[in-house]
Design a protein around this motif. Structure first.
Motif, PDB file in Angstrom:
ATOM      1  N   SER A 154     -20.525  11.614  20.427  1.00 54.73           N
ATOM      2  CA  SER A 154     -20.314  13.011  20.831  1.00 54.73           C
ATOM      3  C   SER A 154     -21.396  13.916  20.232  1.00 54.73           C
ATOM      4  N   GLY A 155     -21.798  13.627  18.990  1.00 56.95           N
ATOM      5  CA  GLY A 155     -22.780  14.479  18.305  1.00 56.95           C
ATOM      6  C   GLY A 155     -24.176  14.422  18.906  1.00 56.95           C
ATOM      7  N   ALA A 156     -24.427  13.469  19.801  1.00 55.10           N
ATOM      8  CA  ALA A 156     -25.771  13.334  20.393  1.00 55.10           C
ATOM      9  C   ALA A 156     -25.898  14.122  21.688  1.00 55.10           C
ATOM     10  N   ILE A 157     -24.770  14.750  22.108  1.00 48.07           N
ATOM     11  CA  ILE A 157     -24.763  15.376  23.442  1.00 48.07           C
ATOM     12  C   ILE A 157     -25.052  16.874  23.351  1.00 48.07           C
ATOM     13  N   GLU A 158     -26.067  17.325  24.072  1.00 52.46           N
ATOM     14  CA  GLU A 158     -26.420  18.757  24.138  1.00 52.46           C
ATOM     15  C   GLU A 158     -25.418  19.496  25.037  1.00 52.46           C
ATOM     16  N   ARG A 159     -25.225  18.961  26.249  1.00 45.86           N
ATOM     17  CA  ARG A 159     -24.247  19.596  27.158  1.00 45.86           C
ATOM     18  C   ARG A 159     -23.827  18.614  28.254  1.00 45.86           C
ATOM     19  N   ILE A 160     -22.640  18.902  28.783  1.00 44.45           N
ATOM     20  CA  ILE A 160     -22.126  18.123  29.913  1.00 44.45           C
ATOM     21  C   ILE A 160     -22.297  18.994  31.155  1.00 44.45           C
ATOM     22  N   GLU A 161     -22.902  18.439  32.176  1.00 44.18           N
ATOM     23  CA  GLU A 161     -23.085  19.235  33.401  1.00 44.18           C
ATOM     24  C   GLU A 161     -21.985  18.897  34.406  1.00 44.18           C
ATOM     25  N   GLY A 162     -21.606  19.892  35.205  1.00 47.66           N
ATOM     26  CA  GLY A 162     -20.511  19.698  36.157  1.00 47.66           C
ATOM     27  C   GLY A 162     -19.194  19.638  35.395  1.00 47.66           C
ATOM     28  N   ASP A 163     -18.203  19.012  35.992  1.00 52.84           N
ATOM     29  CA  ASP A 163     -16.895  18.987  35.352  1.00 52.84           C
ATOM     30  C   ASP A 163     -16.290  17.579  35.425  1.00 52.84           C
ATOM     31  N   PRO A 164     -16.967  16.592  34.811  1.00 44.02           N
ATOM     32  CA  PRO A 164     -16.482  15.211  34.952  1.00 44.02           C
ATOM     33  C   PRO A 164     -15.137  15.006  34.265  1.00 44.02           C
ATOM     34  N   LYS A 165     -14.322  14.133  34.854  1.00 44.75           N
ATOM     35  CA  LYS A 165     -13.036  13.751  34.250  1.00 44.75           C
ATOM     36  C   LYS A 165     -13.258  12.517  33.382  1.00 44.75           C
ATOM     37  N   ALA A 166     -12.314  12.267  32.462  1.00 48.01           N
ATOM     38  CA  ALA A 166     -12.399  11.063  31.622  1.00 48.01           C
ATOM     39  C   ALA A 166     -12.461   9.833  32.520  1.00 48.01           C
ATOM     40  N   GLY A 167     -13.429   8.977  32.270  1.00 40.56           N
ATOM     41  CA  GLY A 167     -13.577   7.744  33.052  1.00 40.56           C
ATOM     42  C   GLY A 167     -14.633   7.855  34.133  1.00 40.56           C
ATOM     43  N   ASP A 168     -15.006   9.090  34.504  1.00 36.61           N
ATOM     44  CA  ASP A 168     -16.010   9.254  35.572  1.00 36.61           C
ATOM     45  C   ASP A 168     -17.379   8.727  35.143  1.00 36.61           C
ATOM     46  N   ALA A 169     -18.170   8.332  36.138  1.00 42.43           N
ATOM     47  CA  ALA A 169     -19.554   7.940  35.883  1.00 42.43           C
ATOM     48  C   ALA A 169     -20.423   9.195  35.879  1.00 42.43           C
ATOM     49  N   VAL A 170     -21.329   9.292  34.920  1.00 42.80           N
ATOM     50  CA  VAL A 170     -22.220  10.466  34.833  1.00 42.80           C
ATOM     51  C   VAL A 170     -23.662  10.000  34.609  1.00 42.80           C
ATOM     52  N   TYR A 171     -24.599  10.798  35.068  1.00 43.88           N
ATOM     53  CA  TYR A 171     -26.013  10.546  34.740  1.00 43.88           C
ATOM     54  C   TYR A 171     -26.274  10.981  33.309  1.00 43.88           C
ATOM     55  N   VAL A 172     -27.092  10.209  32.609  1.00 38.47           N
ATOM     56  CA  VAL A 172     -27.495  10.605  31.261  1.00 38.47           C
ATOM     57  C   VAL A 172     -28.990  10.915  31.311  1.00 38.47           C
ATOM     58  N   THR A 173     -29.353  12.098  30.808  1.00 37.85           N
ATOM     59  CA  THR A 173     -30.782  12.457  30.765  1.00 37.85           C
ATOM     60  C   THR A 173     -31.158  12.969  29.380  1.00 37.85           C
ATOM     61  N   THR A 174     -32.447  12.926  29.092  1.00 37.54           N
ATOM     62  CA  THR A 174     -32.961  13.543  27.869  1.00 37.54           C
ATOM     63  C   THR A 174     -32.968  15.056  28.091  1.00 37.54           C
ATOM     64  N   LEU A 175     -33.262  15.794  27.008  1.00 37.56           N
ATOM     65  CA  LEU A 175     -33.318  17.255  27.121  1.00 37.56           C
ATOM     66  C   LEU A 175     -34.378  17.677  28.135  1.00 37.56           C
ATOM     67  N   LYS A 176     -35.445  16.865  28.203  1.00 36.69           N
ATOM     68  CA  LYS A 176     -36.526  17.175  29.166  1.00 36.69           C
ATOM     69  C   LYS A 176     -36.155  16.830  30.609  1.00 36.69           C
ATOM     70  N   GLY A 177     -35.046  16.100  30.763  1.00 32.11           N
ATOM     71  CA  GLY A 177     -34.619  15.758  32.123  1.00 32.11           C
ATOM     72  C   GLY A 177     -34.954  14.340  32.552  1.00 32.11           C
ATOM     73  N   ASP A 178     -35.490  13.519  31.643  1.00 36.23           N
ATOM     74  CA  ASP A 178     -35.782  12.128  32.011  1.00 36.23           C
ATOM     75  C   ASP A 178     -34.486  11.332  32.135  1.00 36.23           C
ATOM     76  N   PHE A 179     -34.377  10.544  33.201  1.00 36.37           N
ATOM     77  CA  PHE A 179     -33.179   9.718  33.439  1.00 36.37           C
ATOM     78  C   PHE A 179     -33.105   8.580  32.411  1.00 36.37           C
ATOM     79  N   MET A 180     -31.906   8.388  31.810  1.00 38.60           N
ATOM     80  CA  MET A 180     -31.727   7.295  30.836  1.00 38.60           C
ATOM     81  C   MET A 180     -30.826   6.182  31.379  1.00 38.60           C
ATOM     82  N   GLY A 181     -29.783   6.568  32.093  1.00 39.39           N
ATOM     83  CA  GLY A 181     -28.872   5.545  32.606  1.00 39.39           C
ATOM     84  C   GLY A 181     -27.631   6.188  33.190  1.00 39.39           C
TER      85      GLY A 181
END
Ligand code: SAH
Length: 398
Positions: free
Chosen positions: A20-47
């Motif tokens: 949790s401490g590594a997260i800057e912000r969550i975009e949109g309104d995902p529910k627990a269990g949903d799949a989300v894109y992970v990006t760096t602060l610069k916007g690079d896709f991670m997974g």
């Protein structure tokens, strides 16, 4: 999910956890269990991660590529993991083994074990729990050499870690049916009865297979007096008895486990008049033998996990030291000790130091004949060293 500056490092090394401490912000309104894109602060896709705000591990990477967690994803992920075991060539002599080892096979939170024609799965995270049906339909279609499609699939989502994900414990038959009095499976041509619905883990400690086979060497146990501590359903005992140990004593606190242990020993080796199955605390039983000058040629020490979190490490260290000291005290000169720790938080290096301390305190000398590990179906990903948890030694103790 956007990561804080610099917090993408573990992900660049392909470690799948996002705290949790590594997260800057969550975009949109995902529910627990949903799949989300992970990006760096610069916007690079991670997974692509599954999200769970309840857990300290708020994201777990399910794919390093930009893809949906659809049926194709599950088909490929599950088959890749199952095929990873093909080189072991376990069937037909062994038909009980792990098919999917969660993070260590790139599928965080999912464990699947096979016992003969039965599968047992555990959902350890919300991301897996909400995709249960999708996963089940893939498991149902798995085929194996020398065996049929699964006759039943059992859910054992009753591990304590589910609490940290905000999940209740649940277990039961997800599909098919199982015989009321348990099923038998093969491990290195020995038969074992397993209670898939109520046994520990998925029913059996499959991770100790290679170490049980080692104990089954006649050169180690034939004609010898063997003490199996923390025996559970008699895995080590059955191998020792089958290789003609003169006596095998199994100790465990659990009476139902010992009843199964006796069945398992006798199924493989019918005539064992000297064997004993003792319901008791190993610490007390070892002290009793010490006081009565009883000695053994071979002792197995395979205790449950002593360290569950970092705060337990000191206490666990003392626990491992005490049983190893007690064990060595009742081992004949030249006797063999198989000693294990399944605490992930106790490294192999620390465990070696603890056993060394016990050896010195017991006023004995020991040689490491072999370093021992979890069996190879319990994979360890290079990127997830936490997956290497079971370590041990075969020692000769003078
Ligand atoms: N060696 C076994 C697995 C051991 S699991 C195998 O190969 O299958 C650990 C076992 O230790 C469990 O069966 C549990 O009931 C038992 N146990 C835990 N604490 C104990 C204690 N203090 N004394 C005796 N048995 C104990």
């Amino acid at each position: 999910m956007v990561l804080k500056k610099g917090r993408e490092k573990p992900l660049l090394n392909r470690h799948p956890w996002i705290f949790s401490g590594a997260i800057e912000r969550i975009e949109g309104d995902p529910k627990a269990g949903d799949a989300v894109y992970v990006t760096t602060l610069k916007g690079d896709f991670m997974g692509v991660a599954v999200f769970n705000p309840v857990s300290q591990i708020t994201g777990r990477i399910m794919s390093w590529q930009d893809q949906d967690l659809d049926d194709d994803y599950w088909h490929d992920a599950i088959h890749q993991s199952v095929n990873r075991r093909a080189w072991l060539n376990l069937e037909p002599n062994t038909n009980g083994y792990r098919l999917i080892n969660a993070e260590s096979d790139g599928i965080p939170g999912l464990i699947v074990d096979k016992y003969d024609d039965y599968l047992v799965f555990q959902c350890l995270t919300k991301g897996i729990d909400v995709r249960k049906d999708q996963i089940l339909s893939q498991l149902q279609n798995l085929t194996f050499p020398n065996s049929n499609q699964p006759k039943a699939i059992v859910e054992r989502s009753d591990a304590g870690v589910r609490k940290k994900e905000g999940l209740a414990q649940t277990s039961g038959i997800a599909s098919g049916s199982i015989p009321d009095d348990g099923i038998w499976f093969l491990e290195n041509d020995l038969s074992f009865k397993v209670d898939l619905l109520n046994g520990h883990k998925s029913g059996f400690y499959l991770d100790q297979r290679d170490n049980r086979q080692l104990l089954g060497l006649k050169s180690l146990v034939e004609g010898k007096r063997v003490l199996n501590c923390f025996a559970y359903t008699g895995g080590f005992s059955a191998y020792a008895a089958h290789s003609d140990a003169s006596q095998v004593i199994s100790v465990d606190t659990s009476i139902p486990s010992l009843e199964l242990a006796e069945q398992n020993v006798l199924k493989n080796t019918p005539n064992r008049p000297n064997d004993e199955f003792i319901a008791g605390n190993v610490f007390d039983v070892l002290r009793h033998y010490q006081e009565h000058d009883e000695q053994f040629d071979v002792i197995v020490l395979d205790p449950p996990k002593f360290a569950h979190s970092a705060k337990d490490i000191n206490k666990a260290t003392r626990g491992y030291r005490d049983i190893n000291l007690l064990g060595m005290d009742i081992l004949r000169p030249g006797g063999k000790l198989l000693t294990f720790s399944c605490s992930g938080l106790i490294s192999a290096d620390l465990f070696q130091k603890i056993v060394f301390g016990a050896t010195v305190d017991a006023n004995r000398q020991a040689t490491i004949l072999k370093s021992l590990h979890q069996s190879a179906d319990h994979t360890v990903s290079m990127h997830f060293p936490e997956g290497y948890y079971l370590k041990g030694f075969l020692l000769e103790v003078q």
